[in-house]
Design a protein around this motif. Structure first.
Motif, PDB file in Angstrom:
ATOM      1  N   MET A   1      47.330  42.686  85.604  1.00  0.00           N
ATOM      2  CA  MET A   1      48.271  41.401  85.394  1.00  0.00           C
ATOM      3  C   MET A   1      49.725  42.160  84.773  1.00  0.00           C
ATOM      4  SD  MET A   1      47.769  38.317  82.668  1.00  0.00           S
ATOM      5  CE  MET A   1      48.886  37.339  82.450  1.00  0.00           C
ATOM      6  N   SER A   2      50.636  41.628  85.135  1.00  0.00           N
ATOM      7  CA  SER A   2      52.029  41.810  84.827  1.00  0.00           C
ATOM      8  C   SER A   2      52.658  40.738  84.027  1.00  0.00           C
ATOM      9  CB  SER A   2      52.868  42.367  85.696  1.00  0.00           C
ATOM     10  OG  SER A   2      54.359  41.772  85.634  1.00  0.00           O
ATOM     11  N   ILE A   3      52.998  41.054  82.866  1.00  0.00           N
ATOM     12  CA  ILE A   3      53.515  40.143  81.693  1.00  0.00           C
ATOM     13  C   ILE A   3      54.706  40.371  81.123  1.00  0.00           C
ATOM     14  CG2 ILE A   3      52.167  40.940  79.960  1.00  0.00           C
ATOM     15  CD1 ILE A   3      52.046  37.899  79.173  1.00  0.00           C
ATOM     16  N   ASN A   4      55.882  39.721  81.343  1.00  0.00           N
ATOM     17  CA  ASN A   4      57.131  40.178  80.435  1.00  0.00           C
ATOM     18  C   ASN A   4      57.048  40.183  79.157  1.00  0.00           C
ATOM     19  OD1 ASN A   4      58.066  37.770  82.805  1.00  0.00           O
ATOM     20  ND2 ASN A   4      58.838  39.819  82.815  1.00  0.00           N
ATOM     21  N   LYS A   5      57.750  41.082  78.323  1.00  0.00           N
ATOM     22  CA  LYS A   5      57.278  41.370  77.015  1.00  0.00           C
ATOM     23  C   LYS A   5      58.710  41.227  76.239  1.00  0.00           C
ATOM     24  CE  LYS A   5      56.570  45.867  77.705  1.00  0.00           C
ATOM     25  NZ  LYS A   5      56.607  45.946  79.263  1.00  0.00           N
ATOM     26  N   VAL A   6      58.737  40.191  75.101  1.00  0.00           N
ATOM     27  CA  VAL A   6      60.011  40.206  74.355  1.00  0.00           C
ATOM     28  C   VAL A   6      59.713  40.564  72.976  1.00  0.00           C
ATOM     29  CG1 VAL A   6      61.525  38.287  73.660  1.00  0.00           C
ATOM     30  CG2 VAL A   6      60.088  38.144  75.561  1.00  0.00           C
ATOM     31  N   LEU A   7      60.666  41.143  72.223  1.00  0.00           N
ATOM     32  CA  LEU A   7      60.653  41.460  71.046  1.00  0.00           C
ATOM     33  C   LEU A   7      61.615  40.719  69.932  1.00  0.00           C
ATOM     34  CD1 LEU A   7      60.164  43.714  68.520  1.00  0.00           C
ATOM     35  CD2 LEU A   7      62.085  45.012  69.770  1.00  0.00           C
ATOM     36  N   THR A   8      61.174  40.366  68.850  1.00  0.00           N
ATOM     37  CA  THR A   8      61.985  39.513  67.920  1.00  0.00           C
ATOM     38  C   THR A   8      62.070  40.623  66.712  1.00  0.00           C
ATOM     39  OG1 THR A   8      62.198  38.036  66.315  1.00  0.00           O
ATOM     40  CG2 THR A   8      59.899  38.534  66.964  1.00  0.00           C
ATOM     41  N   ILE A   9      63.409  40.757  66.176  1.00  0.00           N
ATOM     42  CA  ILE A   9      63.797  41.432  65.145  1.00  0.00           C
ATOM     43  C   ILE A   9      64.343  40.672  64.125  1.00  0.00           C
ATOM     44  CG2 ILE A   9      65.093  43.520  64.311  1.00  0.00           C
ATOM     45  CD1 ILE A   9      65.575  44.338  67.194  1.00  0.00           C
ATOM     46  N   ALA A  10      63.421  40.420  63.106  1.00  0.00           N
ATOM     47  CA  ALA A  10      63.616  39.178  62.210  1.00  0.00           C
ATOM     48  C   ALA A  10      62.808  39.131  60.965  1.00  0.00           C
ATOM     49  CB  ALA A  10      63.450  37.890  63.050  1.00  0.00           C
ATOM     50  N   GLY A  11      63.106  38.153  60.188  1.00  0.00           N
ATOM     51  CA  GLY A  11      62.331  38.134  58.973  1.00  0.00           C
ATOM     52  C   GLY A  11      61.031  37.381  59.061  1.00  0.00           C
ATOM     53  N   SER A  12      60.329  37.451  58.058  1.00  0.00           N
ATOM     54  CA  SER A  12      58.792  36.658  57.954  1.00  0.00           C
ATOM     55  C   SER A  12      59.406  35.251  57.001  1.00  0.00           C
ATOM     56  CB  SER A  12      57.785  37.415  57.653  1.00  0.00           C
ATOM     57  OG  SER A  12      56.768  36.447  57.023  1.00  0.00           O
ATOM     58  N   ASP A  13      58.971  34.228  57.784  1.00  0.00           N
ATOM     59  CA  ASP A  13      58.770  32.803  56.963  1.00  0.00           C
ATOM     60  C   ASP A  13      57.497  32.598  56.815  1.00  0.00           C
ATOM     61  OD1 ASP A  13      58.751  30.427  56.022  1.00  0.00           O
ATOM     62  OD2 ASP A  13      59.763  29.245  57.782  1.00  0.00           O
ATOM     63  N   SER A  14      56.942  32.682  55.396  1.00  0.00           N
ATOM     64  CA  SER A  14      55.613  32.398  54.918  1.00  0.00           C
ATOM     65  C   SER A  14      55.148  30.991  55.221  1.00  0.00           C
ATOM     66  CB  SER A  14      55.563  32.571  53.457  1.00  0.00           C
ATOM     67  OG  SER A  14      56.402  31.972  52.745  1.00  0.00           O
ATOM     68  N   GLY A  15      56.045  29.955  55.407  1.00  0.00           N
ATOM     69  CA  GLY A  15      55.947  28.787  55.644  1.00  0.00           C
ATOM     70  C   GLY A  15      55.622  28.431  57.282  1.00  0.00           C
ATOM     71  N   GLY A  16      55.832  29.265  58.243  1.00  0.00           N
ATOM     72  CA  GLY A  16      55.751  29.413  59.535  1.00  0.00           C
ATOM     73  C   GLY A  16      56.646  28.516  60.453  1.00  0.00           C
ATOM     74  N   GLY A  17      57.678  28.039  59.758  1.00  0.00           N
ATOM     75  CA  GLY A  17      58.573  27.011  60.899  1.00  0.00           C
ATOM     76  C   GLY A  17      59.445  27.881  61.441  1.00  0.00           C
ATOM     77  N   ALA A  18      60.172  29.201  60.716  1.00  0.00           N
ATOM     78  CA  ALA A  18      61.257  29.798  61.127  1.00  0.00           C
ATOM     79  C   ALA A  18      60.977  31.342  61.282  1.00  0.00           C
ATOM     80  CB  ALA A  18      62.545  29.505  60.222  1.00  0.00           C
ATOM     81  N   GLY A  19      61.913  32.072  61.615  1.00  0.00           N
ATOM     82  CA  GLY A  19      61.687  33.462  61.616  1.00  0.00           C
ATOM     83  C   GLY A  19      60.706  34.055  62.588  1.00  0.00           C
ATOM     84  N   ILE A  20      60.133  35.267  62.200  1.00  0.00           N
ATOM     85  CA  ILE A  20      59.063  35.610  63.228  1.00  0.00           C
ATOM     86  C   ILE A  20      58.026  34.844  63.650  1.00  0.00           C
ATOM     87  CG2 ILE A  20      59.660  38.139  62.946  1.00  0.00           C
ATOM     88  CD1 ILE A  20      56.526  38.077  61.790  1.00  0.00           C
ATOM     89  N   GLN A  21      57.767  33.932  62.551  1.00  0.00           N
ATOM     90  CA  GLN A  21      56.377  32.992  63.163  1.00  0.00           C
ATOM     91  C   GLN A  21      56.972  32.081  64.252  1.00  0.00           C
ATOM     92  OE1 GLN A  21      57.294  33.998  60.001  1.00  0.00           O
ATOM     93  NE2 GLN A  21      55.386  34.803  59.107  1.00  0.00           N
ATOM     94  N   LEU A  38      59.826  43.642  61.674  1.00  0.00           N
ATOM     95  CA  LEU A  38      59.866  42.706  60.362  1.00  0.00           C
ATOM     96  C   LEU A  38      61.365  43.492  59.897  1.00  0.00           C
ATOM     97  CD1 LEU A  38      57.084  41.557  58.610  1.00  0.00           C
ATOM     98  CD2 LEU A  38      58.754  40.137  59.453  1.00  0.00           C
ATOM     99  N   THR A  39      62.253  42.557  59.435  1.00  0.00           N
ATOM    100  CA  THR A  39      63.275  43.439  58.688  1.00  0.00           C
ATOM    101  C   THR A  39      63.302  42.879  56.984  1.00  0.00           C
ATOM    102  OG1 THR A  39      64.633  41.159  59.182  1.00  0.00           O
ATOM    103  CG2 THR A  39      64.852  42.854  60.411  1.00  0.00           C
ATOM    104  N   ALA A  40      62.508  41.426  57.019  1.00  0.00           N
ATOM    105  CA  ALA A  40      62.501  41.066  55.448  1.00  0.00           C
ATOM    106  C   ALA A  40      61.382  40.275  55.423  1.00  0.00           C
ATOM    107  CB  ALA A  40      63.638  40.446  55.150  1.00  0.00           C
ATOM    108  N   ILE A  41      60.852  40.154  54.289  1.00  0.00           N
ATOM    109  CA  ILE A  41      59.826  38.982  53.974  1.00  0.00           C
ATOM    110  C   ILE A  41      60.504  37.914  53.278  1.00  0.00           C
ATOM    111  CG2 ILE A  41      57.485  38.407  52.773  1.00  0.00           C
ATOM    112  CD1 ILE A  41      56.833  41.528  53.587  1.00  0.00           C
ATOM    113  N   THR A  42      60.201  36.699  53.348  1.00  0.00           N
ATOM    114  CA  THR A  42      60.432  35.721  52.510  1.00  0.00           C
ATOM    115  C   THR A  42      59.722  34.796  52.251  1.00  0.00           C
ATOM    116  OG1 THR A  42      60.927  33.705  54.259  1.00  0.00           O
ATOM    117  CG2 THR A  42      62.894  35.289  53.640  1.00  0.00           C
TER     118      THR A  42
END
Ligand SMILES: Nc1ncnc2c1ncn2[C@@H]1O[C@H](COP(=O)(O)OP(=O)(O)O)[C@@H](O)[C@H]1O
Ligand SMILES: Cc1ncc(COP(=O)(O)OP(=O)(O)O)c(N)n1
Length: 274
Positions: A1-21, A38-42
């Motif tokens: 199976m071939s699947i497209n791959k995407v990378l996010t270079i970003a911060g973590s949002d512990s609340g899950g609404g923004a950032g890498i989540q 991950l660049t940062a943890i918030t």
């Protein structure tokens, strides 16, 4: 199976609404394989940002090397980058691995007012990263900081998009979420020659935490599939519109959007089970 791959270079949002989540949820919903550096943890929730902890340059570079040496992404997006040093590190790795479909969401300030990019790093964003961008997706305040313009009218927005294009970004999407007092949310897309406008009904809600992250993640996901920027921007707009309209109403402040909503609608399950 071939699947497209995407990378996010970003911060973590512990609340899950923004950032890498938000990014990884969006990638999954749009059927692409998501990866993160991950660049940062918030420490963050719907009430605001309680703490920001940038990672070391070594940790960031090593994550990017791990991905670059094995799992070449078809598209990449950046979010919270926090400092000039992190921007330089990311730009160097983007060049080293020849990553072309790069979406830059120039995250600067969270909706609650917390700084997610040091003010002295704006210059590095302009000189180091935007010249490598396929698409840059500022909101109105970010476009003002990047260009030094005050943006009031549509022609101010067009001028700002021209300037960001001249910085080296092939395409610019200047998002209209912050243009309050209108009944429409209008995003402007500039390809260096023409302007086009993506318009939707503006939703009167407090729950817009992570809209920019989700939008740019959807754009990158669609670009990874070989869609044009125009096609990808249209899907990203539909994705964020559904996510805001079918909000989850979580938390006591600016709540997250509903990352299930777009696919629920595709399946005909509007406001259906999550
Ligand atoms: N209240 C809203 N109603 C409809 N669309 C919105 C609303 N707020 C933001 N959007 C859309 O969400 C996306 C992100 O926009 P914006 O809020 O400007 O970015 P950011 O989250 O980076 O500040 C854009 O496509 C914008 O048009
Ligand atoms: C870790 C992290 N990254 C980015 C943001 C900003 O997200 P955005 O999509 O611009 O939405 P708001 O925070 O402005 O609602 C963030 N908050 N946290």
């Amino acid at each position: 199976m071939s699947i497209n791959k995407v990378l996010t270079i970003a911060g973590s949002d512990s609340g899950g609404g923004a950032g890498i989540q938000a990014d990884l949820k969006t990638f999954q919903e749009l059927g692409v394989y998501g990866m993160s550096a991950l660049t940062a943890i918030t420490a963050q929730n719907t009430l605001g940002v309680q703490g920001v902890y940038p990672l070391s340059l070594e940790a960031i570079a090593q994550q990017l090397d791990s991905i670059g040496e094995d799992l070449q992404p078809d598209a990449i997006k950046t979010g919270m980058l926090f400092s000039a040093e992190i921007i330089r590190c990311v730009a160097q790795k983007v060049r080293q691995y020849g990553w072309r479909k790069l979406v830059i969401d120039p995250v600067m300030v969270a909706k609650g007012g917390a700084a997610l990019l040091l003010s002295e790093a704006v210059e590095s964003l302009i000189s180091e990263l935007i010249p490598l961008a396929w698409v840059t997706t500022p909101n109105i305040p970010e476009a003002e900081l990047l260009t030094g313009f005050t943006i009031v009218s549509l022609s101010d927005r067009e001028n700002a998009a021209r300037v960001i294009h001249q910085m080296g970004s092939r395409y610019v999407v200047l998002k209209g979420g912050h243009d309050t007092g209108t009944t429409e949310a209008v995003d402007l897309l500039y390809d260096g020659e023409q302007f086009s406008y993506l318009t939707s009904r503006r939703i009167d809600t407090l729950h817009t935490h992570g809209t920019g992250c989700t939008y740019s993640a959807a754009l990158a996901a669609e670009l990874s599939k070989g869609r044009t920027v125009q096609e990808a921007a249209a899907t990203a707009k539909a994705f964020i519109q559904a996510a805001i309209e079918d909000g989850l109403e979580l938390g006591g402040g600016h709540g997250p959007t509903n990352h299930f909503a777009y696919q629920n609608r595709m399946r005909g399950e509007r406001n259906g089970a999550y």
